[in-house]
Every structure is written in structure tokens, then in C-alpha cells.
Design a protein around this motif. Structure first.
Motif, mmCIF file in Angstrom:
data_model
loop_
_atom_site.group_PDB
_atom_site.id
_atom_site.type_symbol
_atom_site.label_atom_id
_atom_site.label_comp_id
_atom_site.label_asym_id
_atom_site.label_seq_id
_atom_site.Cartn_x
_atom_site.Cartn_y
_atom_site.Cartn_z
ATOM 1 N N GLN A 528 -10.370 -20.872 17.489
ATOM 2 C CA GLN A 528 -10.234 -22.051 16.603
ATOM 3 C C GLN A 528 -10.472 -21.462 15.273
ATOM 4 O O GLN A 528 -11.256 -20.268 15.035
ATOM 5 N N ALA A 529 -10.051 -22.181 14.117
ATOM 6 C CA ALA A 529 -10.254 -21.585 12.672
ATOM 7 C C ALA A 529 -11.175 -22.510 12.065
ATOM 8 O O ALA A 529 -11.141 -23.741 12.276
ATOM 9 N N VAL A 530 -11.775 -22.204 11.114
ATOM 10 C CA VAL A 530 -12.739 -23.004 10.510
ATOM 11 C C VAL A 530 -12.251 -22.952 8.939
ATOM 12 O O VAL A 530 -11.261 -22.234 8.548
ATOM 13 N N THR A 531 -12.782 -23.846 8.023
ATOM 14 C CA THR A 531 -12.194 -23.854 6.678
ATOM 15 C C THR A 531 -13.409 -23.928 5.733
ATOM 16 O O THR A 531 -14.628 -24.518 6.009
ATOM 17 N N VAL A 532 -13.186 -23.491 4.534
ATOM 18 C CA VAL A 532 -14.143 -23.505 3.790
ATOM 19 C C VAL A 532 -13.526 -23.658 2.156
ATOM 20 O O VAL A 532 -12.437 -23.623 2.147
ATOM 21 N N GLU A 533 -14.363 -24.094 1.261
ATOM 22 C CA GLU A 533 -14.061 -24.370 -0.332
ATOM 23 C C GLU A 533 -14.715 -23.341 -1.348
ATOM 24 O O GLU A 533 -15.824 -23.325 -1.247
ATOM 25 N N ASP A 534 -13.715 -22.715 -2.002
ATOM 26 C CA ASP A 534 -14.433 -21.575 -2.851
ATOM 27 C C ASP A 534 -14.785 -22.614 -4.381
ATOM 28 O O ASP A 534 -14.774 -23.862 -4.208
ATOM 29 N N SER A 535 -15.336 -21.704 -5.243
ATOM 30 C CA SER A 535 -15.600 -22.269 -6.578
ATOM 31 C C SER A 535 -14.325 -22.852 -7.332
ATOM 32 O O SER A 535 -14.723 -23.614 -8.247
ATOM 33 N N MET A 538 -10.264 -24.380 -4.081
ATOM 34 C CA MET A 538 -9.346 -24.074 -2.815
ATOM 35 C C MET A 538 -9.731 -23.983 -1.521
ATOM 36 O O MET A 538 -11.121 -23.548 -1.287
ATOM 37 N N ILE A 539 -8.900 -24.627 -0.710
ATOM 38 C CA ILE A 539 -9.347 -24.748 0.887
ATOM 39 C C ILE A 539 -8.673 -23.691 1.547
ATOM 40 O O ILE A 539 -7.442 -23.493 1.502
ATOM 41 N N HIS A 540 -9.627 -22.742 2.402
ATOM 42 C CA HIS A 540 -9.024 -21.683 3.026
ATOM 43 C C HIS A 540 -9.394 -21.861 4.472
ATOM 44 O O HIS A 540 -10.653 -22.208 4.807
ATOM 45 N N ALA A 541 -8.396 -21.504 5.322
ATOM 46 C CA ALA A 541 -8.671 -21.227 6.758
ATOM 47 C C ALA A 541 -9.339 -19.877 6.961
ATOM 48 O O ALA A 541 -9.027 -18.981 6.282
ATOM 49 N N SER A 542 -10.266 -19.804 8.127
ATOM 50 C CA SER A 542 -10.916 -18.584 8.419
ATOM 51 C C SER A 542 -10.917 -18.352 9.900
ATOM 52 O O SER A 542 -11.360 -19.301 10.642
#
Length: 773
Positions: A528-535, A538-542
Motif C-alpha cells: 500500500q501507498a499512503v499520501t501526504v500534503e506539503d506546505s 501538493m498531495i503526494h503518494a509515498s
């Protein structure tokens, strides 16, 4: 480890930010990880398509840039998490909790990754193994036995992914409370409060590419070299192309002076470096609002002169008329602020403020950045609103190359708030949850961090669950916070590595080991990938890259779902089905959180996707429907009345800060090469004239005592005085060692953020060279 004595006088660091010093530091961590080549391969996937998002700071990157994008701190964070050292059942059998409390924070985290769930045995004072099923059942029993859901506190660290945070808030609201103390309460809460009131969105309005088009970038209360090193590159590039970069920081940090790019081989080989600023100003602690007010007052003066002389206006009158309200009241407040107060409170000469104002006036597009040097004061909300006011005067919001940029310090603290980790949730979020899940959500405000500590101290809260972080050390007034945790019936820590929060136990306590950002997350339907939001929203998969240290570790979403299922059953969702495939969690996010429509498809796009920001397109989600000028007076006195009522004059005003070898409460090492410190952390930086004025000598050990009129002694002992290039009357020292000095009741008006950048202290010759906790 042998400790090297600290130099009692500051010796300026001659190297550039990053460069060979960074390379040596990263190499040491890389080789120390015990699997260097695997970690290096993983490191090269940091912030890359198909790779993982850096577990460090929240600074973003160009989504189109295919270069490797990591910095010294990111490399340390990856290696620190990817270590092969293990803290397992044998470790806890060897050490009692009392023995572990005697160790330093650095020693605790250095022991390695937590590998299996553990339960505290009060009779033996040791942690002992427990099965996941029994751990979940223990949490559920305590939660169900509470008289009210409001007797539990659910803390969140900014490291948690969007998926984990969304499940957490869904579970807690289905349980029946909005008690969400989180790490943003202690750092950027003031930014959210101020920006929502002024422009309707509690986030920064700029994108990464705006920095390429800015004519001037103002950096207030921030040290990117230590806290956000990837930010140094766009600052360097701005100076290189002729833009103005103006820094406001009491400490003239090397990381804000010159930069050597560690991924440019020619620059490294030639030992070249480039400047990072065109002007540097050193305000008094808490004086930034006065400095910004002074810039606005100069602009107002020049606007009137331009009108009288028939010249082009200084203000953007078309923008002000179409998009704002309250300008007349604000300008009246600017008019009424005397220059003497501006000069005295800012700590700057009027000539310096005028120079800043001219740079601002002459720039077409301006970005203003800030961090905790702005947000951790009593008047932080008005200070940030003053930043907004300044930007509104010249229309510097909602156009390319201009805007507002609060620089978040944690990799997903912004995303957690977007997902609903909010003790004061907006009605729109609660309405969406009720529509989608069919249960009545709690509507009353919950507890923030300060309120949660007080509730635990008073016995009103009986259960504490920490989703990541190190609550015991990250919070203010450490002795009282530790006592609050010990007063709980159950404390639960969901963690990757051992820290002091695990040793500050309630009547019962659990350690639940979780996967980190670098670990491969395998669930029933595959990795599985998770996601994060930067300053920059922008929403990124990790995607994890390394095999987990133990099969007993579980992902944060899986741990949250396990607690939820044990407590609520399959209400309001089938928790197991969500964990089998995180796409199902993202579908729920898409159903309930604005901006996430078609989430699963869009996040698979290389570089992720932009969530959007209404203020960036000049849509104002405020009650007035416009951007609001805020007519705040300057503080009459920066000293709190609880300080004044002691009758003592502070020896110094202290700010707490990170060392270069540190990320939040995680201590990577005991050196701070930018500031000339080797092998220790109990140091206090002060002006040599102040040291001698107070009757001390550089290198002497002192105690710092907080001035605060409540009958509580707040003291840290055995700190070495280091003569440093600090403005007179100020001091600086590392946290968390100095968090015991910050009174729990000393927080920002409207934000409850601890005032860690403004602590009035007295120095005494040291009476105790031992540890403080």
C-alpha cells in the motif's frame, strides 16, 4: 560517547550551508545504519515517482523536476528510521522503566526501532510483550468504561499520513468527541487562526513555482538551514537571478548566509557557495510585528507623497477596492502607531525599517515566509495578520510570484488538519461526515494540547492515545505535563522508536510499534501507498522501500482501525476492508473532503496533484466575502502580566530552538556545527556583554529560572554559557531541554500555542549539574 567541551566563545562557522560538512554528516549516519547500501538505494527514491515522501519537513518540490531531491536532514531522517537496531522484548527485559528514565533523549532513540507491542507491568517496572488482540482489547475496555467520550485525549503527530489521520478522526468522532490535541497546536496554530480570519484559508497561498517569479522574498522568524534545508535552493536561485531576499532573524544563522548545493558536483569540488540573502535584519524577540508595522507606515507615508505629487500610487487601489474590507480602520491604526514605539519594540533603527520598506515597495511580486519565530509568541495571531495586511496593501496575494507562505515543520502536519484532525472543526466537515456515514457527530469544541494537559492534570481526562510524536517532550511545562500523563488510567503510544513519552506512563501503558515512511506496507490486497500534503498544498503518494524490521509491526492505519474495531465494532465502517486496500480510505476522503475528488486516479499522477487554495485565486472564504484588513494595535508591553507581577526585571528573554543535528524532539547527535557546539546540548547562547553584565564568565555553568508569578519554580540546571552573536538582552537554548521553562499558561492569544520564543528568565550560578528530568 566522549563529550568534547563546548567552546565558551562563538567561533563563526566558515563553511556554507550544506556542502562538505553536510556530506560528512550524512555519510556518518549512512554507515552507522548497519545496512548502508540498502539505505542509499532507498534514499535515492526520496521524493521521486514511485518512491517515498521524505519523513522530515513539509517543504515541497517542483512536481516536474526529475532530480533526486533530499537534503542533509532528510538523509538523516531516512537513516534514523531505517536503522537495523531493535528495541524488542529482550531490551525491555534488560532495562526497567526507571533505568530508562535516567538515559538521555538521544540515547533512547539511538537504541533502534520498536518491534513488538508491549504492555507496562507496574509490579516489575518493565514493559512485557502483549499480543495485538489483547492490546486492542485493553484500549477498548478503558474507552468503553469512561463516563464520557470527552474523558479521552487523541493526540496526532504531523508524521501521520492522510489515510491514518482520516481513519483516526472518523473513529474518534464516531466514539463521540473532538478532543484532538495535535502537534500543530504547538507550532503553526497561529498561522491557521490568523489566515482563516484574514483570507479564509488557514494555509499558505503560494506554490513552489511562485518562488521562481518573486521579485522579493521576505523570511521572518525562520532558519531554513537547520529546519527546512531544501528551501535554501530556491532562495539561492532567487538571489542569483537578481531578486531580493530579506531575512529577519535575531540570530545571524550561517544557514541563511551562504549555500553550497550538495547535489551539484562542480560546486562541491570547487568548494564554491552562493549567498542566500541580500539584506539581513535582527529584530528583538517579539518585535517582528512592530517591524512590519513600520514597513506599512513608510508605505503609507510614500503613498500620501505620491498622491500629493501626482505620481504613481504605492498601494494597489484596484485590488483593495475589489477584494478587501477594513483598510481605512487599518490605516488609521498605522497612523496612530508612534515611530518611537515601532523603533523600541522592533529593536531596529528606523533606517533599517526604511530599507526593508523600500525593497518591498520596489518589488513587483513579494512572497513573505515565516515559521515558529513568528508563531510562538503571545501576539502571534496579530503579527501574522500584520503580514497579511502588508501583502494586501500592494495586492501581493493571489497572483504569480506573490503570496503568503507559512513554512510547516512536519512532513504532513498540514495534511492532518485537512483530514479533520481539528479540536475546533468547521461545520462543513461535520456536515459531510454526517451525510456520508449516517451518525450524529459531536459538535462541541474539543481539547487542544494545552487544554488536554490541564484536563489530564485535573483528572477530567483519563485516557491518552498518541498517534506518533513524543508528547511528553514536545509540550511546554515539562514537569506538569509529565505529571498529567502519569495521572491517566491508560497511556498509549503508537511509535517507531523509543522516546521519553513511553517512560511517562499512566496506571497502565502500551507501546504499539508502527511502520515508518520507509517501510514496505503490505496488507491483504498487496503493498500500500499512503499520501501526504506539503506546505504548498501538493498531495503526494509515498511507497515504502525497505523490509520492516519485524513482522510484528503494523501500519498506523491498521493500528487505528484495530483500536476502532475493538471499541466500536464495524461502526460506522468495515474497518478491516479499509485496511485491506487503502484506495477504499481514499474513496471516503474523496466523498467528504473538498478538493479530493477522484483522489485515487489523481494521486497516481507523477508529482501528485495540487489541492488548490481559494485565496490563491482571490476567492475569499471569509464572513465578509473579502480579504480582511485587521486593525490590531501593537502590544502595549511584550512582557506578560504574570512576569511583571513578579516585580523582577528579566535578566534575558530566551527563545528555544533546534540544533542542527535535530528534528523536532529527535536528537540525531550532540553537535551543532553551525554554532560551534560539540558533544553536548546543555548550553545557552548569550551576548558576551550580557554574560559579564550579569556577573558571569563565558563557559560558566548556570541555572535558568523562569519569571512567572504562580508559585511554581521552573528551573533547568547545569547549562554552559556560550558567548554568541546574539542581540543584547536575548538568549537562546535548545528544546526539549528548555521546555520545562515554558509556563503552560503562557500561550498565544487565540491560538493556545506555547510562547517558546519569548520566555523571561533569571540566571543563577548553577547549583546542580545533573539532568533535569
Amino acid at each position: 560517547m566522549s563529550l568534547q567541551p563546548v567552546n565558551p566563545r562563538y567561533k563563526p562557522y566558515k563553511g556554507a550551508a550544506a556542502g562538505w560538512g553536510a556530506l560528512k554528516s550524512v555519510t556518518r549516519f549512512w554507515l552507522d545504519s548497519k545496512q548502508p547500501f540498502k539505505n542509499l538505494r532507498a534514499l535515492l527514491k526520496t521524493n521521486q515517482n514511485g518512491g517515498f515522501d521524505c519523513p522530515g519537513c513539509a517543504w515541497g518540490d517542483s512536481p516536474e523536476d526529475g532530480r533526486v531531491k533530499f537534503c542533509e536532514n532528510g538523509a538523516k531522517a531516512v537513516n534514523w528510521e531505517a536503522t537495523k537496531r531493535r528495541v524488542d522484548a529482550a531490551f525491555f527485559a534488560r532495562y526497567s522503566v526507571s533505568q530508562l528514565r535516567e538515559q538521555s533523549d538521544y540515547w533512547l532513540e539511538y537504541q533502534g526501532r520498536l518491534t513488538q507491542p508491549m504492555r507496562y507491568d507496574r509490579q516489575t517496572d518493565h514493559y512485557v510483550p502483549v499480543s495485538w488482540e489483547h492490546a486492542f482489547a485493553l484500549v477498548a475496555r478503558h474507552l468503553r468504561n469512561l463516563e464520557s467520550p470527552h474523558q479521552a485525549e487523541f493526540y496526532t503527530s504531523g508524521r501521520a499520513s492522510n489515510e491514518a489521520a482520516y481513519l483516526y478522526q472518523l473513529f474518534v468522532r464516531a466514539f463521540g468527541t473532538n478532543n484532538f490535541p495535535d502537534c500543530s497546536n504547538m507550532c503553526h496554530e497561529a498561522s491557521g487562526v490568523a489566515l482563516i480570519q484574514s483570507v479564509g484559508v488557514g494555509k499558505g497561498s503560494v506554490t513552489f513555482h511562485d518562488f521562481e517569479h518573486a521579485d522579493a522574498i521576505f523570511v521572518f522568524g525562520q532558519n531554513p538551514g537547520t529546519n527546512h534545508p531544501r528551501m535554501l535552493e530556491p532562495l539561492r536561485e532567487a538571489v542569483k537571478r537578481g531578486a531580493q531576499v530579506v531575512c529577519y532573524n535575531p540570530l545571524k544563522e550561517r544557514g541563511l548566509e551562504r549555500f553550497q548545493h550538495p547535489q551539484h558536483a562542480l560546486e562541491m569540488l570547487s568548494n564554491g557557495s552562493r549567498p542566500l540573502n541580500t539584506a539581513f535584519f535582527r529584530p528583538a524577540l517579539g518585535g517582528d510585528m512592530a517591524a512590519i508595522r513600520g514597513i506599512a507606515k513608510f508605505l503609507l507615508q510614500w503613498e500620501r507623497e505620491a498622491q500629493a505629487n501626482g505620481e504613481a500610487p504605492v498601494f494597489d487601489h484596484a485590488f483593495i477596492a475589489e477584494h478587501t474590507t477594513g483598510v481605512d480602520a487599518y490605516l488609521a491604526e498605522v497612523d496612530a502607531t508612534p515611530w518611537t514605539q515601532i523603533e523600541q519594540q522592533s529593536g531596529l533603527a528606523l533606517e533599517e525599517i526604511e530599507t526593508s520598506a523600500r525593497i518591498y515597495r520596489d518589488a513587483g511580486n513579494v512572497i513573505i515566509c515565516w515559521a515558529m519565530g513568528i508563531t510562538q509568541h503571545r501576539h502571534s495571531v496579530p503579527t501574522i495578520q500584520e503580514i497579511v495586511n502588508l501583502q494586501l496593501l500592494r495586492g501581493n496575494v493571489g497572483r504569480p510570484g506573490a503570496g503568503l507562505c507559512p513554512v510547516r515543520g512536519h512532513s504532513n502536519v498540514q495534511g492532518d488538519r485537512t483530514m479533520g484532525i481539528n479540536d475546533r472543526p468547521p461545520a462543513a466537515l461535520l456536515d459531510a461526515l454526517e451525510r456520508r456515514f449516517g451518525f450524529k457527530v459531536p459538535r462541541e469544541n474539543g481539547h487542544n494540547t494545552v487544554e488536554a494537559i490541564n484536563a489530564m492534570r485535573g483528572g477530567e481526562a483519563k485516557v491518552f492515545i498518541g498517534l506518533g510524536g513524543n508528547f511528553a517532550q514536545a509540550t511546554p511545562d515539562s514537569h506538569r505535563t509529565h505529571a498529567a500523563l502519569r495521572n491517566c488510567e491508560l497511556t498509549v503510544q503508537i511509535s517507531t522508536k523509543l522516546n521519553r513519552s513511553h517512560l511517562t506512563v499512566g496506571q497502565e501503558a502500551l507501546i504499539l510499534p508502527c511502520l515508518g515512511r520507509t517501510d514496505i506496507d503490505r496488507q491483504l490486497e498487496g503493498p500500500q501507498a499512503v499520501t501526504v500534503e506539503d506546505s504548498f498544498s501538493m498531495i503526494h503518494a509515498s511507497y515504502g522501500q525497505l523490509e520492516p524490521s519485524s513482522s510484528e509491526m503494523r501500519s498506523e492505519p491498521a493500528i487505528v482501525a484495530g483500536i476502532a474495531k475493538a471499541t466500536l465494532g464495524n461502526h460506522p465502517v468495515d474497518w478491516d476492508a479499509l485496511i485491506a486496500n487503502y484506495d477504499r480510505i481514499r474513496d471516503l476522503i474523496a466523498d467528504t473532503i473538498p478538493g479530493f475528488e477522484d483522489f485515487n486516479r489523481r494521486v497516481r499522477h507523477p508529482g501528485g496533484f495540487y489541492l488548490g487554495n481559494a485565496a490563491n485565486v482571490r476567492q475569499w472564504s471569509t464572513q465578509s466575502g473579502r480579504a480582511n484588513f485587521a486593525a490590531n494595535p501593537l502590544p502595549a508591553d511584550l512582557l506578560h502580566e504574570k512576569v511583571r507581577s513578579t516585580g523582577e526585571t528579566p535578566h534575558l528573554i530566551l527563545q528555544t530552538l533546534r540544533s542542527h543535528d535535530q528534528y523536532n524532539t529527535t536528537i540525531y547527535g550532540l553537535d551543532d556545527r553551525y554554532r560551534g557546539v560539540r558533544g553536548q546540548r546543555e548550553v545557552v547562547f548569550a551576548n558576551e556583554a550580557d554574560i559579564r553584565r550579569l556577573g558571569f564568565e563565558p563557559g560558566q555553568k548556570v541555572d535558568m529560572v523562569t519569571l512567572w508569578d504562580d508559585g511554581v519554580e521552573r528551573r533547568v540546571s547545569g547549562f554552559s554559557l556560550l558567548a554568541f552573536d546574539v542581540p543584547a538582552g536575548q538568549a537562546a537554548a535548545y528544546y526539549p531541554e528548555t521546555n520545562p521553562l515554558v509556563p503552560l499558561e503562557s500561550y498565544g492569544d487565540g491560538s493556545y500555542t506555547p510562547t517558546s520564543k519569548f520566555v523571561a528568565i533569571r540566571l543563577e550560578a548553577s547549583r546542580d549539574n545533573g539532568r533535569i528530568l
